[in-house]
Scaffold this motif. Structure first.
Motif, PDB file in Angstrom:
ATOM      1  N   SER A 309       3.728 -47.324  -7.947  1.00 41.97           N
ATOM      2  CA  SER A 309       4.555 -46.049  -7.936  1.00 41.97           C
ATOM      3  C   SER A 309       3.464 -44.957  -8.387  1.00 41.97           C
ATOM      4  N   THR A 313       8.905 -40.840  -9.296  1.00 43.43           N
ATOM      5  CA  THR A 313       9.394 -40.745 -10.634  1.00 43.43           C
ATOM      6  C   THR A 313      10.208 -42.011 -11.192  1.00 43.43           C
ATOM      7  N   SER A 314      10.856 -42.597 -10.561  1.00 45.03           N
ATOM      8  CA  SER A 314      11.738 -43.578 -11.001  1.00 45.03           C
ATOM      9  C   SER A 314      10.752 -44.925 -11.336  1.00 45.03           C
ATOM     10  N   GLY A 315       9.732 -44.852 -10.756  1.00 44.31           N
ATOM     11  CA  GLY A 315       8.833 -46.154 -11.129  1.00 44.31           C
ATOM     12  C   GLY A 315       7.568 -46.001 -11.959  1.00 44.31           C
ATOM     13  N   GLY A 316       7.916 -44.732 -12.638  1.00 50.56           N
ATOM     14  CA  GLY A 316       6.757 -44.206 -13.764  1.00 50.56           C
ATOM     15  C   GLY A 316       5.835 -43.286 -13.232  1.00 50.56           C
ATOM     16  N   GLY A 317       5.992 -42.936 -11.794  1.00 47.46           N
ATOM     17  CA  GLY A 317       4.872 -42.120 -11.193  1.00 47.46           C
ATOM     18  C   GLY A 317       5.185 -40.695 -11.471  1.00 47.46           C
TER      19      GLY A 317
END
Lengths: 611, 198
Positions: A309, A313-317
């Motif tokens: 990710s 965004t939802s995965g920390g990226g």
């Protein structure tokens, strides 16, 4: 063609390492990767389980396609022989007739010609897409392709032009002429030079294959998060640009090494032709910027296949990570196409003005500074360089010859001036807020990129192809080509400024109906622009196939070394390495007479009519 | 110049130091390429770490096995040091093949240990930004190492062919390969510091 090869029957000549084997092994490689991907893919990686497709399979297919392709072409033989401890060599398949053009060949002139044809093919495809875009925009609502396909066509056009055409000048002309200009017999790494061309061709084929996998909706920039959400067609974008980046990196590395280490005695830095300076600066940009693009694209590939990710965004990226990395490449990319174009104009203007280049050192420092500064503005597109008036000053009180290459150079100045000035508005935040994402931006970068690259590209074609082929172009057709192209170009892209200011957005097939009359005007102009390319093709066919009038060895009366060699240039360029004793722009009185160096002459003096 | 007026050897003759110079410069440009490539991952690491979107930069229990990380970096560094020693020894006409062979073996061993680490990682690539950077960076770094090992192998194999020569033999590009492998080892140490220690 050598005798032994000619005596072999056709079927024997077709067997072995060549383009045919490359295609066969490339396709086999693709299906191997496809099969492998389906063997190892987990259910979570499959977007559509019922169609038995997944990104892992397609990405692996695209990975193994170029590997099989270059193995089939014969690129694996040398690395394997080196791995077995055999001695290095720098020459392969250099005297094999037409067959040289369909496999590994270490002659830089063959590679230059390969680039010329290969890039021409993809330029045609990119241009065809532009015609389709303008056909769709004849009406305010989607009529021909639909919104999704329209986006794919826009992406194909943009990415093809920005990707493949990045090498439009370096590929054919730098590969062919830099060694001749600096007095070298070969490039520093001839096999790497050959590899860069075939990687670029593999990239183009992969990219066109996107139409079989649903296309992609991102345009040429491939922004996140669209790049993660896009269908399988986006995988072709990833590998296309990654291979283009790899090709650019290796090309840049090779050119830097060649110019720095292989200059003949007397070819000091102060005597280096401006074209070589432009190539050197661009190569510096390529080797530093392209790796970042490759890394960013591999991150996208990981996001789409391994479920990392980087840009989610939802995965920390963060999608902004992609934008930063992309523009770290994307902004210098503008100067990758520009700087060698500036070098070409400097060459042609001095030759046709019969004057010493005005302010050689200043032009040189500007070129280098432009390259360096371009790295510091990736976060925002600024007008950092624009036109360098010193090259124009060379024309002051010059005895100008308005040949076709010169006309293209003058048009280059005109177009690039408009492109540069319009860039001011985009680098100003208040005006950029309203013009960003509109056709104003489209107009700006077409004036910059097409006006700055393609016009210089054609100038170089008309200037140097007679030396490359030994045949001259038909002057009348060439002038028709120039004038239709120049007028249609401005008629196409000039009104786009107005359309942008009136609120027409990019990448959308639908627009307000009050903008239709101007859009019709632009589309018709674009079709005329396309037709001007047909005039060029007709000229190529007529001049190179039908008329075949031999060109003079030095038709422009240039003092640069490449023009002092016989036409066509011998395989290893020089019998002995030449010694330079003058700079290449030392024009003046008395005028230079055409000079032909007969075949068999050795130790060519670079500027024989000086002193 | 007439192509048929000379033998190929005469036509292609060039000073022997030309290719040495090309390799000297080429490998330094290649170093720039490599550094820029991995700077993208350095940037990604600190950028995503500073954003920490949805607290998903590094969820609890996302910790790579320290022992594997240390083993990998030690193997790479020792291998690079041995190869640099081999380069120096070759220039002094001393025995260099054993050191080069050991460098090759250790470098490949480091790649194998990296594969073992993936098998015992303890977290999936889906576990946030750190996991993404860790996997992408280390995976691509190993690919670069494999390329460097190929180069080391070339010099080793060429040296083996000439091991009985009367005069001391130094393979073309030995110093370039040593330079590049040392650079990669330095990048490996930096990667280890960032990914395992920070």
């Amino acid at each position: 063609m050598n005798t032994a090869a000619a005596e072999r029957p056709l079927w024997r000549r077709l067997l072995g390492f060549n383009l045919l084997a490359g295609i066969v092994l490339g396709v086999a490689g693709f299906y191997f990767g496809w099969w492998l991907g389906h063997q190892i893919h987990a259910k979570s990686l499959a977007y559509f389980a019922d169609t038995n497709q997944n990104d892992v399979a397609l990405l692996l297919g695209y990975l193994f396609f170029p590997i099989g392709f270059v193995i089939g072409l014969g690129f694996a033989k040398y690395p394997l022989s080196r791995a077995l401890g055999r001695e290095p060599s720098h020459h392969e398949n250099e005297e094999g007739g037409l067959g040289r053009y369909f496999g590994v060949c270490t002659d830089h002139k063959v590679v230059g010609m390969q680039y010329m044809v290969g890039i021409g093919v993809f330029f045609f495809i990119g241009g065809l897409n532009a015609m389709l875009i303008r056909a769709e925009l004849l009406r305010p609502s989607p009529q021909l392709f639909g919104a999704g396909n329209y986006l794919t066509i826009v992406g194909l056009h943009g990415a093809m032009m920005m990707g493949v055409m990045s090498s439009a000048i370096l590929g054919p002309f730098a590969n062919y002429f830099v060694p001749l200009m600096i007095g070298a017999k070969r490039m520093a790494f001839p096999r790497i030079e050959a590899l860069t061309f075939w990687l670029l061709m593999a990239a183009g084929v992969i990219f066109v294959s996107t139409i079989f996998f649903g296309g992609f909706p991102t345009g040429w920039t491939g922004y996140a998060p669209l790049n993660d959400q896009a269908n399988f067609g986006f995988d072709s974008y990833i590998f296309f640009f990654a291979l283009v980046g790899l090709s650019m990196t290796l090309l840049g590395l090779n050119l830097i090494a060649t110019i720095v280490t292989m200059r003949a005695p007397g070819m000091t830095w102060g005597r280096l032709p401006m074209f070589c300076w432009g190539v050197l600066s661009t190569s510096g940009l390529m080797v530093l910027a392209a790796p970042v693009l490759i890394a960013a694209l591999l991150m996208v590939a990981f996001d789409r296949s391994l479920q990392t990710s980087f840009f989610l965004t939802s995965g920390g990226g963060s999608p902004y990570l992609f934008e930063n990395l992309f523009w770290f490449f994307g902004h210098p990319e503008v100067y990758v196409v520009l700087l060698p174009a500036m070098g070409i104009t400097a060459e042609i203007i001095t030759v046709h003005g019969r004057k010493k280049l005005f302010g050689y050192k200043t032009v040189l420092y500007t070129t280098i500074a432009t390259g360096i500064i371009s790295f510091f503005v990736w976060a925002h597109h600024q007008f950092v360089a624009g036109i360098d008036p010193r090259i124009m000053a060379t024309l002051w009180r010059a005895k100008i010859r308005y040949t076709v290459p010169m006309l293209f150079c003058l048009a280059w100045f005109f177009n690039f001036f408009i492109g540069g000035v319009s860039g001011f508005f985009l680098s100003d935040t208040p005006s950029d807020v309203s013009t960003h994402g509109s056709f104003f931006v489209m107009a700006h970068f077409h004036y910059t990129i097409m006006g700055g690259l393609i016009f210089a590209f054609f100038a170089a074609i008309y200037y140097w192809v007679p030396k490359m082929t030994g045949l001259r172009f038909n002057e009348r057709l060439a002038k028709i080509h120039f004038w239709t192209m120049f007028i249609a170009f401005n008629s196409t892209f000039g009104p786009l400024f107005a359309l942008g200011l009136m609120g027409m957005p990019r990448r959308v097939a639908t627009y307000a109906s009050n903008l239709q009359p101007l859009n019709i005007w632009v589309s018709v102009s674009a079709f005329v622009l396309g037709a001007s390319m047909l005039v060029f093709l007709a000229n190529v066919l007529y001049s190179m196939v039908i008329a075949r009038e031999p060109a003079e060895a030095n038709p422009w009366r240039s003092k640069s070394l490449e023009w002092q060699l016989p036409t066509p240039v011998p395989v290893h360029n020089f019998d002995r390495i030449p010694v330079f004793d003058a700079d290449p722009y030392d024009y003046g009185i008395p005028p230079v007479a055409p000079r032909h160096v007969p075949a068999g002459a050795s130790g060519v003096a670079p500027y024989p009519d000086r002193k | 110049m007439n192509e048929t007026a000379h033998t190929p050897d005469e036509a292609l003759a060039e000073p022997p130091e030309v290719q040495e110079r090309n390799l000297w410069l080429g490998v330094r440009v290649m170093a720039g390429v490599t550094i820029m490539f991995f700077l993208a991952f350095v940037f990604a690491y600190f950028y995503l770490r500073s954003l920490n979107n949805f607290d998903r930069w590094r969820p609890p229990s996302v910790d790579p096995p320290q022992a594997y990380g240390a083993a990998i970096v030690i193997l790479f560094v020792v291998s690079a040091a041995l190869f640099a020693y081999a380069d120096r020894a070759a220039r002094k006409a001393a025995a260099w093949l054993p050191a080069a062979g050991a460098a090759l073996a250790l470098g490949l061993a480091g790649c194998v240990v990296q594969a073992f680490e993936y098998a015992h990682l303890g977290f999936a690539p889906t576990r946030g930004g750190y996991a993404s950077v860790f996997l992408g960076w280390t995976l691509l770094f190993v690919l670069f190492v494999i390329f460097a090992m190929y180069w080391v192998e070339i010099t080793f194999a060429t040296g083996l062919r000439h091991r009985h020569d009367a005069e001391a033999y130094v393979p073309l590009g030995l110093d370039a390969a040593a330079f590049y492998w040392t650079l990669l080892a330095v990048i490996g140490v930096i990667a280890w510091g960032i990914l395992y220690l920070l």
